[in-house]
Design an enzyme around this catalytic site. Structure first.
Site, PDB file in Angstrom:
ATOM      1  CG  ASP A   8      -2.444   1.117   1.184  1.00  0.00           C
ATOM      2  OD1 ASP A   8      -1.647   1.180   0.267  1.00  0.00           O
ATOM      3  OD2 ASP A   8      -2.782   1.294   2.170  1.00  0.00           O
ATOM      4  CG  ASP A 104      -3.332   3.667  -4.433  1.00  0.00           C
ATOM      5  OD1 ASP A 104      -3.649   2.616  -3.873  1.00  0.00           O
ATOM      6  OD2 ASP A 104      -3.087   4.879  -3.221  1.00  0.00           O
ATOM      7  CD  GLU A 105      -5.353  -0.345  -1.662  1.00  0.00           C
ATOM      8  OE1 GLU A 105      -5.077  -1.227  -0.835  1.00  0.00           O
ATOM      9  OE2 GLU A 105      -6.318   0.468  -1.623  1.00  0.00           O
TER      10      GLU A 105
END
EC number: 2.7.7.7
Length: 414
Positions: A8, A104-105
């Protein structure tokens, strides 16, 4: 036993800006829409800005009152996507089993990679260092035996945290948390649960499944499994199933000229078509959304032959607009989406007229995509767009934005 990592990225948009401009390091950075263009909301705040209470979704004026020294920046979505692509490529250095969850993960299944890279926690440290050294971006990593718990573990220590959370420790580390912290439990569901005295994840885990199904319907079963840390789904590369691809533009001013409208729809069609081609989809239902200066909004759709071409999407969008708006329009927002999708490699009956001309245009579209992937989205543009004001940057380009976010898109239960 599987070993799953959830990566993350921390304060992703703001961290990207600090990576690009080292003078922003250690300063309160706020990535926000431009108020003069009707985008006055905080998108992401750096951790330095968060110390002042600045949060995502907060109006810009409120953020400024909390921190006079905050540095406000317009979002650069093209650059964020490039960082995201590089982050995913780094993860693939450690395992071929990488599943992207959002811009973003991502999850990484490192089961069986111990002989190459060490224990799961050693791999997590190597990934974190690799991303920091290569991209100058911070991330937090959760480690567990399934995707769900790994994701929850990554939330426990930010920024730059690494948390190993075996399933037997869920009761100690996860159950005491507020029920709203459980994935897929938003404020509305949380409020409903708390009205029945279900305040923590532990309370939820010990609630009978039948009660939750009666309360929420079919998702109640999933919620029960989530609270108990049960997730049998594998890490699946390219697992996300698209239902539609779409983008919207809130215009810098009210548009009253048809040529400006064309530029807007062409910009949107470029974005949508590019994303479809990258994900190997084609579609046949084109929809437009138009909002005028009185905030009246309409959505209209048209079915065409299966296509992946920017030109087809644009032509359908313009036909829909001309059929539904007269010449007295004052437009403040435009949107284009394509649905009714299939994978390009599936056996689809194509229109007989998709002949050599279609194939040539298809090659041209893919060539443009390749140039943009290498040199950036702005490196090549169509003449019509170049003759007008630049509006592309106002449209979010999060690759995951238009995917179905419901639990069954990512988790499966036996």
């Amino acid at each position: 036993m599987r070993h799953i990592l959830h990566i993350d990225m921390n304060a992703f948009y703001a961290s990207c800006e600090q990576s690009k401009d080292k003078s922003l390091k250690g300063k309160p950075v706020v990535v926000a829409g431009d108020p003069s263009k009707r985008h006055g909301i905080v998108l992401t705040a750096s951790y330095e800005a968060r110390k002042y209470g600045i949060k995502t979704g907060m109006p810009n004026w409120q953020a400024r009152t909390l921190c006079n020294d905050a540095i406000f920046l317009k979002p650069d979505f093209d650059s964020y996507i490039q960082y995201s692509i590089k982050m995913i490529n780094i993860l693939k250095e450690f395992s071929p089993l990488v599943e992207q969850f959002s811009i973003d993960e991502a999850w990484v299944d490192v089961t069986g990679c111990e002989d190459l890279f060490g224990s799961p926690i050693e791999i997590a440290h190597k990934i974190q260092s690799r991303i920091k050294d290569s991209l100058d971006l911070p991330c937090s990593i959760g480690i567990s035996e399934n995707k769900l718990v790994a994701k929850m573990a990554s939330e426990l220590k930010k920024p730059l945290g690494i948390t190993e959370l075996p399933l037997e420790k869920i009761k100690d580390m996860i159950w005491p948390l507020d029920v709203e912290n459980l994935i897929w439990i938003g404020s509305a569901r949380s409020k409903k649960l708390k009205s029945f005295g279900i305040n923590t994840i532990g309370d939820l885990a010990n609630t009978p499944m039948t009660f939750l199904i009666n309360l929420f319907g079919k998702p109640g079963k999933d919620i029960y499994y989530f609270a108990n840390g049960i997730d049998l789904s594998p890490v699946r590369p390219y697992a996300i199933t698209a239902k539609s691809f779409g983008n919207t533009i809130t215009l810098p001013r009210d548009y009253t000229d048809i040529e400006d409208i064309k530029r807007g729809f062409l910009s949107l069609s470029e974005m949508v078509g590019s994303r479809m081609r990258k994900q190997n989809f084609m579609g046949k239902t084109v929809s437009i959304t138009v909002k005028d200066n009185n905030f009246k909004s309409i959505t209209r759709s048209r079915t065409i032959d299966y296509t992946v071409l920017t030109e087809d999407i644009f032509n359908a969008a313009m036909k829909l607009f001309k059929e539904n708006y007269d010449t007295n329009f004052k437009i403040r927002m435009l949107g284009v989406s394509v649905s009714n999708l299939v994978k390009i490699d599936e056996n689809i009956q194509l229109c007989l007229f998709q002949n050599a001309k279609y194939e040539n245009l298809k090659k041209l579209n893919y060539a443009i995509d390749m140039i943009r992937d290498k040199y950036g989205f702005d490196s090549i543009s169509r003449g019509l767009i170049l003759t007008g004001e630049k509006i592309k940057q106002l449209a979010p380009l999060s690759g995951m934005k238009n995917f179905d976010p419901r639990p069954h898109s990512y988790f499966e239960f036996g």
